[in-house]
Design an enzyme around this catalytic site. Structure first.
Site, mmCIF file in Angstrom:
data_model
loop_
_atom_site.group_PDB
_atom_site.id
_atom_site.type_symbol
_atom_site.label_atom_id
_atom_site.label_comp_id
_atom_site.label_asym_id
_atom_site.label_seq_id
_atom_site.Cartn_x
_atom_site.Cartn_y
_atom_site.Cartn_z
ATOM 1 N N TYR A 177 0.842 -1.200 0.000
ATOM 2 C CA TYR A 177 0.000 0.000 0.000
ATOM 3 C C TYR A 177 0.879 1.252 0.000
ATOM 4 O O TYR A 177 0.681 2.170 -0.810
ATOM 5 C CB TYR A 177 -0.917 -0.005 1.218
ATOM 6 C CG TYR A 177 -1.878 1.166 1.256
ATOM 7 C CD1 TYR A 177 -3.024 1.162 0.470
ATOM 8 C CD2 TYR A 177 -1.629 2.259 2.070
ATOM 9 C CE1 TYR A 177 -3.907 2.227 0.492
ATOM 10 C CE2 TYR A 177 -2.509 3.331 2.111
ATOM 11 C CZ TYR A 177 -3.646 3.309 1.322
ATOM 12 O OH TYR A 177 -4.516 4.383 1.345
ATOM 13 N N LYS A 181 1.203 3.917 -3.150
ATOM 14 C CA LYS A 181 0.804 5.314 -2.970
ATOM 15 C C LYS A 181 1.990 6.264 -3.170
ATOM 16 O O LYS A 181 1.815 7.402 -3.632
ATOM 17 C CB LYS A 181 0.176 5.507 -1.590
ATOM 18 C CG LYS A 181 -1.171 4.799 -1.435
ATOM 19 C CD LYS A 181 -2.172 5.256 -2.480
ATOM 20 C CE LYS A 181 -3.545 4.646 -2.285
ATOM 21 N NZ LYS A 181 -4.527 5.122 -3.296
#
Length: 266
Positions: A177, A181
């Site tokens: 994640y 990002k």
């Protein structure tokens, strides 16, 4: 001279929102419509329902943004329905088909799960920016806003997850994640410089933790880590998004706007 607040209006413009049926996506779509935009609500499932809740200014489009053919068909359908795209809100992300896999400890994380997340969180952003960008270039310019996360800027504080519960089990922030990002931030800056002279502005919205069903233990631990002392409400992301999506930010490109209660200031 127009009043400063008029810069936030999007009357007659068309905004395409990926992940438009999600927790933030629905708020974003409603905010764009309230600012006068026609909204193409794009999601893997639930897009038509989300559009129906907004009203006649919105239409739903099913799309798997990790699939180039699906992205091509979706953008073509939006163009056929609305005739133009002025704003792309590149917002979709995934926790995979199996949430337990998504939250697996790093030492046991499967490459297949890593690739599934990346295929949406960054590959999908690339595909949608590419497909929409082609159309926006034809019209002489527009805006792209890409949703990242504070964990694309800083590492997570593992202590806040002790005793946490969300979606029926304990949670964490997986490495995939954060990596995906962070890639969104890098893609934003690259696109901003690449398209700057073509009238396309590209910026990144970085939400902090949004209250969305976490248990009280998590909320308390997270809030203690935030200078403002609380988690965000989903509605609080709409204003920053509208700033970046509208002409209110006419001289802003390649920027990363963190709406995080001060999390990244510490």
């Amino acid at each position: 001279m127009a009043a400063p607040q008029d810069g936030f209006r999007l009357d007659g413009e068309v905004a395409l929102v990926t992940g438009g049926a999600g927790i933030l996506g629905r708020k974003f779509c409603a905010g764009l419509a309230a600012a006068g935009a026609n909204v193409a609500v794009v999601d893997l499932t639930g897009a038509e329902d989300a559009a129906a809740q907004i009203g006649p200014a919105a239409a739903g489009f099913s799309c798997d943004i990790a699939d180039p053919a699906s992205v091509h068909s979706c953008v073509a359908a939006v163009m056929e329905r609305f005739g133009r795209i002025d704003v792309l809100l590149n917002n979709a992300a995934t926790k995979t088909a199996d949430v337990c896999d998504f939250f697996t400890p790093f030492e046991e994380y499967r490459l297949e799960t890593w690739r599934e997340v990346m295929s949406v969180n960054i590959d999908g952003m690339f595909l949608m920016a590419q497909a929409v960008g082609r159309e926006v270039l034809k019209s002489g310019g527009g805006r792209i806003v890409q949703t990242a996360s504070i964990y694309g800027l800083v590492g997570p504080d593992a202590r806040i997850y002790e005793g946490s519960d969300y979606l029926g089990g304990p949670i964490n922030t997986p490495a995939v994640y954060s990596a995906s990002k962070a890639a969104v931030v890098g893609l934003t800056r690259w696109l901003a410089t690449y398209w700057a002279d073509k009238g396309i502005r590209v910026n990144c919205l970085v939400p902090g933790g949004v209250s969305s069903g976490q248990n009280s233990t998590f909320s308390e631990r997270y809030s203690a880590r935030v200078p403002m002392g609380r988690m965000a409400e989903a509605d609080e992301m709409v204003g920053p998004m509208l700033f970046l999506a509208s002409q209110a930010s006419s001289y802003v490109t390649g920027q990363v706007l963190a709406a995080d209660g001060g999390w990244t200031a510490w």
